[in-house]
Design a protein around this motif. Structure first.
Motif, mmCIF file in Angstrom:
data_model
loop_
_atom_site.group_PDB
_atom_site.id
_atom_site.type_symbol
_atom_site.label_atom_id
_atom_site.label_comp_id
_atom_site.label_asym_id
_atom_site.label_seq_id
_atom_site.Cartn_x
_atom_site.Cartn_y
_atom_site.Cartn_z
ATOM 1 N N ALA A 118 0.823 -1.212 0.000
ATOM 2 C CA ALA A 118 0.000 0.000 0.000
ATOM 3 C C ALA A 118 0.854 1.258 0.000
ATOM 4 O O ALA A 118 1.917 1.309 0.621
ATOM 5 C CB ALA A 118 -0.929 0.001 1.202
ATOM 6 N N VAL A 119 0.366 2.279 -0.691
ATOM 7 C CA VAL A 119 0.999 3.605 -0.685
ATOM 8 C C VAL A 119 0.054 4.558 0.042
ATOM 9 O O VAL A 119 -1.130 4.657 -0.298
ATOM 10 C CB VAL A 119 1.282 4.097 -2.114
ATOM 11 C CG1 VAL A 119 1.907 5.492 -2.078
ATOM 12 C CG2 VAL A 119 2.212 3.121 -2.838
ATOM 13 N N LEU A 120 0.583 5.249 1.049
ATOM 14 C CA LEU A 120 -0.234 6.002 1.986
ATOM 15 C C LEU A 120 0.277 7.434 2.126
ATOM 16 O O LEU A 120 1.477 7.676 2.028
ATOM 17 C CB LEU A 120 -0.215 5.326 3.361
ATOM 18 C CG LEU A 120 -0.494 3.822 3.368
ATOM 19 C CD1 LEU A 120 -0.226 3.226 4.733
ATOM 20 C CD2 LEU A 120 -1.927 3.552 2.935
ATOM 21 N N GLN A 121 -0.642 8.358 2.375
ATOM 22 C CA GLN A 121 -0.280 9.775 2.533
ATOM 23 C C GLN A 121 -0.847 10.319 3.836
ATOM 24 O O GLN A 121 -2.023 10.116 4.150
ATOM 25 C CB GLN A 121 -0.810 10.600 1.367
ATOM 26 C CG GLN A 121 -0.384 12.066 1.408
ATOM 27 C CD GLN A 121 -0.881 12.835 0.188
ATOM 28 O OE1 GLN A 121 -2.055 12.752 -0.163
ATOM 29 N NE2 GLN A 121 0.011 13.568 -0.449
ATOM 30 N N VAL A 122 -0.018 11.029 4.594
ATOM 31 C CA VAL A 122 -0.449 11.632 5.853
ATOM 32 C C VAL A 122 -1.487 12.719 5.566
ATOM 33 O O VAL A 122 -1.246 13.610 4.752
ATOM 34 C CB VAL A 122 0.748 12.233 6.613
ATOM 35 C CG1 VAL A 122 0.281 12.851 7.931
ATOM 36 C CG2 VAL A 122 1.812 11.170 6.868
ATOM 37 N N SER A 123 -2.634 12.641 6.240
ATOM 38 C CA SER A 123 -3.739 13.550 5.941
ATOM 39 C C SER A 123 -4.082 14.513 7.070
ATOM 40 O O SER A 123 -4.492 15.649 6.812
ATOM 41 C CB SER A 123 -4.993 12.753 5.578
ATOM 42 O OG SER A 123 -5.334 11.868 6.639
ATOM 43 N N GLN A 124 -3.915 14.089 8.336
ATOM 44 C CA GLN A 124 -4.279 14.942 9.465
ATOM 45 C C GLN A 124 -3.853 14.287 10.774
ATOM 46 O O GLN A 124 -3.578 13.088 10.811
ATOM 47 C CB GLN A 124 -5.782 15.199 9.498
ATOM 48 C CG GLN A 124 -6.615 13.968 9.860
ATOM 49 C CD GLN A 124 -8.067 14.317 10.136
ATOM 50 O OE1 GLN A 124 -8.876 14.410 9.219
ATOM 51 N NE2 GLN A 124 -8.404 14.508 11.413
ATOM 52 N N PRO A 125 -3.811 15.058 11.881
ATOM 53 C CA PRO A 125 -3.597 14.444 13.184
ATOM 54 C C PRO A 125 -4.816 13.626 13.594
ATOM 55 O O PRO A 125 -5.925 13.858 13.097
ATOM 56 C CB PRO A 125 -3.418 15.635 14.136
ATOM 57 C CG PRO A 125 -3.381 16.841 13.287
ATOM 58 C CD PRO A 125 -3.990 16.514 11.976
ATOM 59 N N ARG A 126 -4.606 12.716 14.512
ATOM 60 C CA ARG A 126 -5.740 12.040 15.152
ATOM 61 C C ARG A 126 -6.157 12.925 16.335
ATOM 62 O O ARG A 126 -5.368 13.168 17.236
ATOM 63 C CB ARG A 126 -5.314 10.660 15.626
ATOM 64 C CG ARG A 126 -6.474 9.804 16.176
ATOM 65 C CD ARG A 126 -6.611 9.878 17.669
ATOM 66 N NE ARG A 126 -7.573 8.919 18.182
ATOM 67 C CZ ARG A 126 -7.278 7.653 18.508
ATOM 68 N NH1 ARG A 126 -6.043 7.201 18.383
ATOM 69 N NH2 ARG A 126 -8.204 6.849 18.989
ATOM 70 N N TYR A 127 -7.398 13.411 16.312
ATOM 71 C CA TYR A 127 -7.881 14.259 17.402
ATOM 72 C C TYR A 127 -8.548 13.359 18.432
ATOM 73 O O TYR A 127 -9.449 12.586 18.099
ATOM 74 C CB TYR A 127 -8.868 15.305 16.886
ATOM 75 C CG TYR A 127 -9.082 16.445 17.849
ATOM 76 C CD1 TYR A 127 -8.232 17.543 17.835
ATOM 77 C CD2 TYR A 127 -10.113 16.414 18.782
ATOM 78 C CE1 TYR A 127 -8.403 18.606 18.726
ATOM 79 C CE2 TYR A 127 -10.289 17.455 19.674
ATOM 80 C CZ TYR A 127 -9.431 18.545 19.639
ATOM 81 O OH TYR A 127 -9.606 19.582 20.533
ATOM 82 N N PRO A 128 -8.123 13.427 19.695
ATOM 83 C CA PRO A 128 -8.610 12.461 20.699
ATOM 84 C C PRO A 128 -10.071 12.680 21.058
ATOM 85 O O PRO A 128 -10.545 13.818 21.127
ATOM 86 C CB PRO A 128 -7.711 12.743 21.911
ATOM 87 C CG PRO A 128 -7.331 14.182 21.760
ATOM 88 C CD PRO A 128 -7.175 14.393 20.275
ATOM 89 N N CYS A 129 -10.789 11.581 21.297
ATOM 90 C CA CYS A 129 -12.191 11.677 21.698
ATOM 91 C C CYS A 129 -12.409 10.919 23.010
ATOM 92 O O CYS A 129 -11.518 10.252 23.532
ATOM 93 C CB CYS A 129 -13.116 11.151 20.605
ATOM 94 S SG CYS A 129 -13.142 9.350 20.456
#
Length: 228
Positions: A118-129
């Motif tokens: 797989a080829v993957l791209q960083v999109s955003q932080p994980r915002y904690p819930c």
């Protein structure tokens, strides 16, 4: 915001984790959540939005193309074990990929990696819930995550394929804007009076940033005048 988290080590996939949503109890009510993932062996196919055998309960705030793969740095585990007073298994933060050498202070939005096929791209932080609180019994855990900056981040899928827990991680491309994951997290966690219009506008020009984050930043820009 403390954005330490230990010395960065070689980039490595430590554990591949998947799991379907289950129903648990939280504050006297039933809660469906996909945070209880398990480390798995062998090859698992990653599609455009999720791994085979994986799932999310809240499709408004989790999952989708920009949140296809959740990643968490293993370097943060010792800190949380101390804070929570217990040992932590892989996938403690509901992540699909437990990794080393990929801290939020090093990885940039738009960076491209290959993991297995797989080829993957960083999109955003994980915002904690709050589901982190349910899992670990610490009501202030989301706030602690924001304070430390130990958030993890998400990948979008550019090329589907099989990944295993022993797959190598290769960096294909560094995004030229060089916006660290933690920079976006700081903005998302900022008080209204701390939001800088110029910074928000610069992030709006980052085409690889997840659309839901850009929509939030645009709403902030459209509100009453901010500090600039």
């Amino acid at each position: 915001m403390n954005v330490g988290g230990g010395r960065s080590v070689s980039r490595q996939l430590i554990s591949l984790n998947v799991g379907k949503p289950i129903t648990v109890e939280y504050k006297g009510k039933e809660l469906e959540t996909g945070i209880y993932k398990q480390s798995v062996q062998g090859n698992v196919f990653l599609g455009n939005e999720l791994f085979d055998g994986d799932g999310q309960a809240d499709l408004v705030h989790h999952g989708g193309p920009d949140k296809a793969v959740c990643v968490y740095p293993y370097e943060h585990y010792p800190y949380w074990e101390t804070q929570l007073g217990k040992p932590l298994d892989y996938a403690a933060f509901g992540e699909n990929l437990t990794v080393t050498g990929m801290l939020e202070t090093d990885v940039c939005i738009g960076d491209i990696f290959q993991v297995g096929e797989a080829v993957l791209q960083v999109s955003q932080p994980r915002y904690p819930c709050f589901k982190l609180s349910q899992k670990h019994g610490a009501s202030d855990l989301p706030a602690q995550v924001l304070k430390t900056g130990f958030s993890g981040f998400y990948f979008r899928v550019l090329q589907t394929g099989y990944i295993s827990g022993t797959s190598a991680i290769h960096k294909h491309e560094s995004h030229p804007a060089q916006v660290k994951v933690v920079e976006i997290l700081r903005l998302l966690a900022s008080a209204r009076t701390d939001r800088d219009q110029d910074t928000l506008q610069r992030m709006m020009e980052l085409d690889v940033l997840a659309s839901v984050v850009k929509e939030k930043f645009q709403r902030w820009l459209d509100e009453a005048p901010l500090n600039g």
